[in-house]
Design an enzyme around this catalytic site. Structure first.
Site, short mmCIF file in Angstrom:
data_model
loop_
_atom_site.label_atom_id
_atom_site.label_comp_id
_atom_site.label_asym_id
_atom_site.label_seq_id
_atom_site.Cartn_x
_atom_site.Cartn_y
_atom_site.Cartn_z
CB CYS A 33 3.59 3.99 6.52
SG CYS A 33 2.63 2.56 6.19
CD GLU A 78 3.40 -1.42 4.97
OE1 GLU A 78 3.28 -0.52 5.81
OE2 GLU A 78 4.49 -1.77 4.49
#
Ligand code: SF4
EC number: 2.1.1.-
Length: 379
Positions: free
Chosen positions: A335, A89
């Site tokens: 996430c 990420e």
């Protein structure tokens, strides 16, 4: 003479040169292409139209897998798929002042295994290649250009301990600051570490204008080791001495990151201990509110008033102190969970494929990595 490869990657300097010679191109063509992509962040379409000769050059090494935009503030989380099929990420933070910061990852998973961190709970670790670190910057820069924004700062605070991937992170910073690549000032880049003294010193010597941060989180050795298992490898005294030495090389403030954990490190005594540990180091302390993670139900965020009074104690002692507001709270949990579950599954599949086929994708068990670091240290 060796034939030029059919397809080369943007950051493969030798292969790019071989391709240029093979196609008998003016050396300026690739220089201009790099300028447009790495300094101006022009879109792939614009670059391909402008430079038809670039056919066969792979502009990216990461695949944008998912984009998550916060509904409450200006944060965007980008999930990228690496060539090894794992997810990493990057986070774009659009700050109210108009500045824009990109938080990049340096590893898939992390061997530091911090108790408060979803990445540390993944149980795997693999270094990102230099080009994978840099492609996060390219793709985020392109998104921001589409919004008429400029990327102001790059911070190595995403997945991974940057100094466990020191060679590739150093090379990435070289290219971020190289005039013929990204041409950014080192003072717009920050590397945050949980404390790898030798690596911190090497970075400071190589880039005297680079910003460095230590994720300290406690000035008590026992507490620190509990929340950062890697804290056993470097004592608080050693870390203090390292920062002291860095400040004789660098003429800049050192950042101290301090995550506020309820009843773990947030008492008046903890604040005073922190003041004592800092002593006469020139530092800026960032107090970070904690976002809970599912894998550590025993850790909780300090209440806001506790954070404020902790900050007041530090400020009263003359320390520059900021309480950081975390951006993207609404996308953080979703996430972290997604990446953790997906990566664990994907790593298991990769390991199975590895044992079936003798191929080596190179995922390491965190324990192996920690043991490896330990034996390196003892050499
Ligand atoms: S070093 Fe950073 S990424 Fe690694 S486990 Fe600790 S907090 Fe997470």
């Amino acid at each position: 003479m060796t034939a030029a490869p059919e397809s080369v990657r943007l950051f493969q300097t030798h292969e790019m040169e071989s391709l240029r010679r093979d196609r008998r191109l003016d050396p300026q063509v690739f220089r201009k292409l790099r300028n447009d992509l790495l300094k101006k962040f022009e879109s792939d379409e614009a670059v391909s139209m402008k430079y038809p000769v670039a056919e066969g050059i792979e502009l990216h090494s990461l695949n944008l897998y998912q984009r998550m935009d916060s509904e409450i503030d200006g944060a965007t989380k980008l999930l990228f798929e690496t060539e090894s099929g794992m997810l990493i990420e990057s986070v774009i933070l659009r700050i109210a002042t108009g500045r824009t910061t990109l938080c990049v990852s340096s590893q898939i998973g992390c061997a530091a295994a911090c108790d408060f961190c979803a990445t540390g709970k993944m149980g795997i670790a693999k270094n990102l290649a230099t080009e994978e670190i840099l492609d996060q910057v390219v793709q985020a820069g392109q998104i921001l250009r589409g919004e008429d924004r400029r990327l102001s700062n790059i911070v190595f605070m995403g997945m991974g301990e940057p100094l466990h991937n020191e060679v590739n992170v150093t090379e990435a910073i070289e290219l971020l600051t190289a005039p013929d690549h990204f041409a950014r000032s080192p003072s717009t880049v920050l590397v945050s570490t949980v404390g790898v003294p030798a690596g911190m010193l090497r970075l400071a010597k190589r880039f005297p204008n680079l910003n460095l941060a230590l994720s300290l989180h406690s000035a008590d050795q026992t507490t620190r080791e509990k929340i950062i298992p890697l804290g056993k490898k470097a004592s608080l005294t050693q870390l203090h001495d390292t920062i002291d030495e860095i400040q004789s090389i660098q003429d800049r403030e050192f950042m101290i990151e301090y995550l506020m954990l309820r009843d773990v490190n947030d008492s008046t005594e903890d604040a005073n201990r922190l003041i004592d540990w800092i002593g006469d180091l020139r530092v800026h302390v960032n107090l970070i509110p904690y976002n809970t993670i599912e894998a550590s139900p025993h850790l909780h965020a300090s209440p806001r008033p506790v954070i404020e009074s902790f900050a007041d104690i530090l400020k009263a002692s003359g320390l520059k102190t900021t309480v950081r507001y975390s951006l993207g709270n609404d996308i953080e949990a979703a996430c972290g969970q997604l990446i953790r579950q997906e990566n664990r599954q994907r790593a298991m599949q990769a390991r199975r494929a590895e044992s079936d086929s003798d191929s080596h994708v190179g995922f390491l068990d965190v324990r192996q990595v920690v043991d490896g670091l330990e034996s390196q240290k003892n050499k």
